[in-house]
Each structure stands twice: as structure tokens, then as C-alpha cells.
Design an enzyme around this catalytic site. Structure first.
Site, PDB file in Angstrom:
ATOM      1  N   TYR A 155      60.330  39.560  31.836  1.00  0.00           N
ATOM      2  CA  TYR A 155      59.834  39.052  33.115  1.00  0.00           C
ATOM      3  C   TYR A 155      60.945  39.061  34.161  1.00  0.00           C
ATOM      4  O   TYR A 155      60.753  39.533  35.292  1.00  0.00           O
ATOM      5  CB  TYR A 155      59.289  37.642  32.938  1.00  0.00           C
ATOM      6  N   LYS A 159      60.919  41.356  37.527  1.00  0.00           N
ATOM      7  CA  LYS A 159      60.909  40.784  38.875  1.00  0.00           C
ATOM      8  C   LYS A 159      62.183  41.144  39.657  1.00  0.00           C
ATOM      9  O   LYS A 159      62.129  41.312  40.879  1.00  0.00           O
ATOM     10  CB  LYS A 159      60.716  39.275  38.801  1.00  0.00           C
TER      11      LYS A 159
END
Length: 253
Positions: A155, A159
């Protein structure tokens, strides 16, 4: 109204932040394309907009696959008659140690969060450039695109990738009149994160990492997204806007 008769396309539009973007854009006069892997839920959101007198369609889209992403953009343009704004809100996350993270899970998160931002954006920009039209793209980054947190390697990487991709697209597409920005939310209470809030200790931790002492609601992030998509910030591109309740302002000692 800021988006009167403009076409606003939203991936991940069937729930959470994406749904709130769809509803808020419609209230400001937009024609909305609700895109989601769950096509039935996307159509339900579109139907809710139409019931309030707005114009909306629901479309199924797998943002991690080029043909599906391109078909979503093309279908939205055909149905709504134009392209103005793309909001890339589709996303997933994992919670597992980097030592235990499987390659399959790594690929899933990177594909949806990062490739799933690139592919719709590329298809959207190609159509705008071919038509010599301006437009706006708003990506959903995260505070974890600016800093790191334990047990979220894929993640965090995805991002951070969205942050870099936003800047790169802004550089390349600016002279074509396409602005590209991103929001970086703190913890937002959505279906994706709901289980955090069922644990009182975790809920207290979430409050503690934000200077405001609370988490965000999806409509607050949606408001920031629509600000970036509006002409109110016509000279902003390549910007990453933290909407994080003070998370990245500093660490409480």
C-alpha cells in the site's frame, strides 16, 4: 455551480470516498459516470443521483486491466457527451508484515492502486489530447504516499507511486491543458477501513495520530477532491494536497 453540464468520471465510485465524490459532483451540476468493479452497486449510486434529478450512469470497470479502463472512459464519453474530470478513487490495501507479504497480494495492491490510476488516466488523457480539449485528473494518494506505516509495504509503495505518477503526468500533460493533482487523506472511515473502528483501542490510536483528534469522513475528502477538480485552483497542477487532520504536521511526543 462549479461543474454545471461537465462530465465527471469516478473510479471506485460505488462506495466510500468515490461515492461521496459522485454525489457531491452531481449536486454541483455534473453529469456523472460512476465506475466500479461492482457494476450493480455503481448503477445503484447512479440511480440515486437520477432520483434527485441529476444525470448519471453506472459502469463496471476493472481499473487494473487496460481494455476495461479504456472501455470505461469511452463508454462514459459516449453516454455523457464529453469528458472533463477524472477522479481515480479505486483502491485496496493489505495489513501484513513485509516478511509475510505474498507476491500475489503485492501484485494485487500495486495493480489496483497504481496501475489502476495510470490506465484510466492514460485513456482519459489520450481522448482529450486527440480532441484538443482541456481536462482535470485528481488521484487518490494517501498520507502513506508521503510517510510509511508498519505492515503496509504494498500500500505504501503504491501510494508513493501515485504521488510520483501525479507529478509526472502533470509535467507531461500541462501544455495540453490537462491539470493533474492528488489528495493525500489521513484515516477515513469507509467500508475499506470500517473494521479499524470496531476495536476501541485501535479507534483511540487513530484519534491520537491526527492533530485534530479524530478521523475523516468521506465527504470531507470528496470536498477537497472537487476543489482540485474545479477552476478555483486553475493554476494548480502536480500538487499533492494533504487532507489529514494534521497527521503529517508532526508527531506527538
Amino acid at each position: 455551480m462549479r461543474f454545471q453540464d461537465q462530465a465527471v468520471l469516478v473510479t471506485g465510485g460505488a462506495s466510500g470516498i468515490g461515492e461521496q465524490v459522485c454525489l457531491a459532483a452531481a449536486r454541483e451540476g455534473a453529469r456523472v459516470a460512476v465506475g466500479d468493479l461492482d457494476a450493480a452497486r455503481a448503477e445503484a449510486v447512479a440511480a440515486a443521483i437520477r432520483a434527485q434529478g441529476g444525470e448519471a450512469i453506472g459502469l463496471g470497470v476493472d481499473v487494473a486491466h487496460p481494455d476495461s479502463a479504456a472501455a470505461f472512459i469511452a463508454g462514459a464519453e459516449q453516454a455523457l457527451g464529453r469528458l472533463d474530470v477524472l477522479v481515480n478513487s479505486a483502491g485496496v490495501r493489505e495489513v501484513v508484515s513485509v516478511l509475510d507479504l505474498s507476491f500475489e497480494e503485492w501484485n494485487r495492491v500495486i495493480s489496483i492502486n497504481l496501475s489502476g490510476t495510470f490506465l484510466p488516466s492514460q485513456a482519459f488523457a489520450k481522448r482529450l489530447v486527440a480532441a484538443k480539449r482541456s481536462g482535470r485528473i485528481v488521484n487518490l494518494a494517501s498520507t502513506l504516499g508521503l510517510v510509511a506505516a508498519p505492515n503496509r509495504a504494498a500500500y505504501v509503495a503504491s501510494k508513493h507511486g501515485v504521488v510520483g505518477l501525479t507529478k509526472e503526468m502533470a509535467m507531461e500533460l500541462g501544455t495540453a491543458g490537462i491539470r493533474v493533482n492528488a489528495v493525500a487523506p489521513g484515516v477515513v472511515r469507509t467500508p475499506l477501513t470500517e473494521r479499524y473502528f470496531q476495536d476501541p483501542e485501535m479507534a483511540d490510536t487513530i484519534r491520537g495520530i491526527h492533530a485534530l483528534g479524530r478521523w475523516a469522513e468521506p465527504k470531507e475528502i470528496a470536498a477537497a477532491i472537487l476543489f482540485l477538480a474545479s477552476e478555483e485552483c486553475g493554476f494548480m497542477t502536480g500538487s499533492i494536497l494533504p487532507v489529514d487532520g494534521g497527521w503529517t504536521a508532526g508527531k506527538k511526543m
